[in-house]
Design an enzyme around this catalytic site. Structure first.
Site, PDB file in Angstrom:
ATOM      1  N   HIS A   1      38.213  36.455  33.209  1.00  0.00           N
ATOM      2  CA  HIS A   1      38.233  36.382  34.675  1.00  0.00           C
ATOM      3  C   HIS A   1      39.655  36.484  35.222  1.00  0.00           C
ATOM      4  O   HIS A   1      39.882  37.080  36.265  1.00  0.00           O
ATOM      5  CB  HIS A   1      37.582  35.067  35.117  1.00  0.00           C
ATOM      6  CG  HIS A   1      37.140  35.050  36.542  1.00  0.00           C
ATOM      7  ND1 HIS A   1      36.129  35.859  37.012  1.00  0.00           N
ATOM      8  CD2 HIS A   1      37.563  34.329  37.604  1.00  0.00           C
ATOM      9  CE1 HIS A   1      35.955  35.630  38.305  1.00  0.00           C
ATOM     10  NE2 HIS A   1      36.819  34.715  38.691  1.00  0.00           N
TER      11      HIS A   1
ATOM     12  N   HIS B   1      31.028  36.202  42.927  1.00  0.00           N
ATOM     13  CA  HIS B   1      30.839  34.775  42.658  1.00  0.00           C
ATOM     14  C   HIS B   1      29.442  34.610  42.066  1.00  0.00           C
ATOM     15  O   HIS B   1      28.604  33.884  42.578  1.00  0.00           O
ATOM     16  CB  HIS B   1      31.021  33.949  43.939  1.00  0.00           C
ATOM     17  CG  HIS B   1      32.012  32.836  43.763  1.00  0.00           C
ATOM     18  ND1 HIS B   1      31.870  31.591  44.308  1.00  0.00           N
ATOM     19  CD2 HIS B   1      33.166  32.778  43.060  1.00  0.00           C
ATOM     20  CE1 HIS B   1      32.897  30.821  43.955  1.00  0.00           C
ATOM     21  NE2 HIS B   1      33.695  31.526  43.210  1.00  0.00           N
TER      22      HIS B   1
END
Length: 739
Positions: free
Chosen positions: A53, A99
């Site tokens: 990430h 998200h």
């Protein structure tokens, strides 16, 4: 009581670093970089900064394929958001962010904080956010859990966006079984900036103070970035502590205060960055690394909202609504006074150093001391093995799907009732899309359009991706996603400028998935080069799998275009009875990956529809020329459901009808051939329009009618449908399914 942290010996012998996300070889690499074994805090720093990430360690080799430069690019990848030039000293900043994992675990807060995070990325550049879009994926609306996820995600997006006062003006939603346990929530923010105000996320100037601004730090979201870098399991739903909680009213204050600093104190502001994934460690180490500097942080000075927080927790927390500023020495009081006016905390928590080290001090002791570049720049990069999945060759050789079309009108109605095609009004009515009063084209047309105050210009924006095509052929599907986004911009009267990409894929450690990522990137790159829409920002979200089941490859394309004159704004709906209807582009029997194939076969398979990028570009340029010359009344791209769905949608808004004769058999009415546009022009403009298009495959089909009926003819075949019936099905489908 303070937490008892494991010793360096325990971390190594019990392999605690594995639980934190580091592999054996990565842990060994950290030991070799430091010349010693890392302590608990240092292990945490590396584990989160070297997560996919934060580091893109699995995707970097693929991201290098993208074209990122162009004369319109003011800021490419590497900062909070990309920026394109729209003339007159103005730029547009935009980025998409995912998200996904948090939105499955805690859909309301997951979606809301996704919105908050992307807004901070944009205003950290110095841009005022003017619009939000989203791209959502859910499972079929036939289970209570899917309905719950849709309702909560939409409420979360609306709750945050409406409260902060930024209009949510567009987006797209698809429903497929592969997203049942892997919903995708991608949020895009668009902002306006004066080119002179562009900021960088950097901390430079030896001795310059680093200031923490905004909400206090709590224990929410610790290891959120690591959580987003692993495959999901059913137990993953328990990981609610890794989901952050947002406060849009705090963010509104933070936004205005930061823009004030940028406007009024640019001479003393060195750099600014939001605290997003991996919180304080990520923002601070990146700011120092980008500037070739070091950093010393005093954790005792970090505003905390919980007792006995360890340095590890403070550094990794992903509490929302926080920014990091680097300012010139001697000017802290001015910055504090400004934030004070907004009731916001602004405190010095450290300073820039010249040793390129990242030093953390707590209670007077050095609790971490590592090379800053090792954290922010030097994560290992993996060239993953890549294997073509067996299904790909099978799809290439499969006979094309032929739909059953005994009753064309019944099929038409069934298609309009599919949630992926049906009206999304029930969703977007929950968003305030008119706040700020600059929205010129509201949700429901091909692209949203927002006016640029004080000019005759507007910004067109869209998000697009048909992941079914990517499942059949990721390279062709990736190119189609870019082409469709550009089509939507052009149909609205805009010239496509650039894209941001939200790359959502499964587990990259599976060679078949990595192949999908590589091929999709090839397709996106080819289309971006041909259409001159460089990739200027983006986000990678991998490991979208639950219990071994992955999603379709879903690289969401967010595109922005420039409408040079408000008079050029065009929408998809027919305007006047008597207008002449044209079809641009060739229709073939291409049903593989289509909504109709899914409806009738229960699954998708076969060779993806063809895309010729040269033809695509030519049609787009000619159509934009015609729009700019004021010849076009309406313009709509043909996407899911093909000609039949596009024609019906064009009649709905004004309660009109259509009488057309098509150049293809009626069993191709819902084909999803690419590079097609449905256009209407006034009779007096017909000759000039036809002249512009004369060398191309452009067909005069018929006229817009005043009665609410669609008549479609091909040779001896004819079909008639009531637009009132079609519209009520199209409008009622999603509210009905969500009950």
């Amino acid at each position: 009581m303070p937490n008892m942290e494991p010793t360096t010996k325990e971390i190594k012998e019990q392999k605690i670093y594995q639980e934190m996300g580091l592999t054996d070889s990565e842990y060994e690499l950290v030991c070799s970089i430091l010349g010693r074994e890392p302590n608990y805090t240092e292990t945490g720093l590396f584990s989160v900064m070297w997560s996919e990430h934060c580091s893109y360690k699995n995707s970097k080799p693929v991201l290098r394929k993208f074209p990122t430069e162009g004369k319109q690019v003011l800021q490419g990848p590497g900062e909070g958001a990309g920026i394109v030039d729209i003339g007159d000293g103005l730029g547009v900043a935009f980025k998409v962010e995912s998200h996904n994992h948090p939105s499955y675990v805690e859909p309301y807060q997951g979606a809301a904080t996704g919105v908050g995070g992307i807004i901070r990325d944009v205003f950290s550049m110095g841009a005022r956010p003017i619009a939000m879009l989203n791209s959502l994926r859910f499972g079929e609306l036939d289970t209570p859990h899917s309905k719950y996820l849709v309702s909560e995600v939409v409420a979360g997006i609306a709750g945050y966006g409406n409260s902060i006062g930024i209009p949510t003006v567009g987006g797209e939603i698809q429903f497929d079984p592969c997203y049942t346990k892997n919903p995708l929530v991608n949020a895009m923010c668009v902002g306006l900036i004066e080119a002179k105000d562009i900021q960088k996320g950097q901390a430079k100037g030896i001795g310059n103070p680093v200031m923490y601004v905004g909400a206090k730090t709590g224990r929410d979201g610790i290891h959120g970035a690591t959580f987003a870098s692993v495959e999901f399991s059913e137990e993953g739903e328990q990981q609610r502590s890794a989901v952050q909680v947002g406060d849009p009213f705090m963010e509104k204050l933070l936004l205005e205060a930061c823009l004030d600093v940028i406007r009024d104190h640019s001479d003393i502001l060195v750099g600014i960055q939001d605290m997003g994934a991996a919180g304080l460690v990520s923002s601070s180490s990146e700011m120092a690394s980008k500037a070739g500097a070091g950093l010393e942080l005093i954790m005792d000075d970090v505003p905390q909202r919980e007792l006995n927080m360890t340095p590890y927790e403070m550094l990794l927390s992903e509490s929302q609504e926080r920014m990091l500023l680097c300012v010139k020495k001697g000017h802290v009081d001015e910055i504090q006074a400004l934030f004070d006016r907004y009731g916001l905390e602004a405190v010095v928590i450290g300073k820039v150093t010249d040793d390129k080290m990242y030093k953390i001090i707590h209670h007077g002791e050095v609790v971490a001391n590592v090379p800053v570049d090792a954290l922010a720049e030097d994560a290992p990069v993996y060239h993953k093995p890549s294997t073509e999945p067996a299904r790909y060759q099978a799809f290439q050789e499969e006979q094309p799907f032929v739909p059953v079309m005994e009753d064309v009108v019944e099929v038409w109605k069934e298609l309009l009732a599919q949630p992926t095609i049906a009206s999304k009004r029930h969703i977007y009515e929950q968003y305030d899309y008119q706040v700020r009063t600059d929205t010129a084209v509201v949700p429901g047309s091909d692209a949203a359009i927002v006016r640029v105050r004080g000019t005759e210009k507007a910004i067109a924006m869209t998000t697009d991706c048909n992941s079914r095509y990517l499942y059949l052929d990721p390279e062709v599907g990736g190119a189609i996603a870019v082409a469709e986004a550009a089509r939507n911009i052009v149909c609205s009267g805009g010239k496509p400028l650039a894209i941001t990409d939200g790359l959502n894929f499964g587990n990259p450690e599976k060679p078949e998935i990595f192949w999908e990522i590589e091929k999709a990137a090839d397709g996106i790159s080819a289309a971006c080069l041909e259409l001159d829409t460089p990739v200027i920002s983006g986000n990678v979200s991998l490991y979208n799998e639950t219990d071994g089941t992955g999603i379709y490859p879903t690289p969401v394309i967010g595109m922005v275009g420039l409408v040079e004159d408000l008079a050029h704004i065009t929408t998809q709906d027919f305007k006047n009875s008597g207008d002449v209807i044209f079809l641009i582009g060739e229709t073939k029997a291409e049903y593989n990956g289509s909504e109709l194939q899914k409806l009738q076969q229960g699954k998708i398979s076969g060779r993806a529809p063809e895309l010729d990028l040269t033809t695509e570009k030519k049609y787009q340029e000619l159509l934009l020329t015609a729009i700019r010359e004021g010849l076009v009344s309406s313009s709509h791209d043909l996407a899911e459901g093909g000609f039949g769905v596009a024609l019906a949608e064009a009649t709905f808004k004004a309660g009109l009808g259509a009488d057309v004769e098509v150049p293809f058999a009626l069993n191709q009415l819902f084909s999803e051939s690419q590079s097609r546009f449905l256009v209407s022009v006034k009779p007096e403009n017909e000759a000039v329009f036809a002249k512009i298009m004369e060398q191309e495959k452009v067909y005069r089909l018929g006229v817009v009618t005043a009665d609410e009926t669609i008549r479609v003819k091909y040779k001896e075949e004819e079909v008639t449908a009531s637009t009132t019936d079609l519209r009520s099905i199209w409008e009622g489908a999603i509210p009905c399914l969500l009950k």
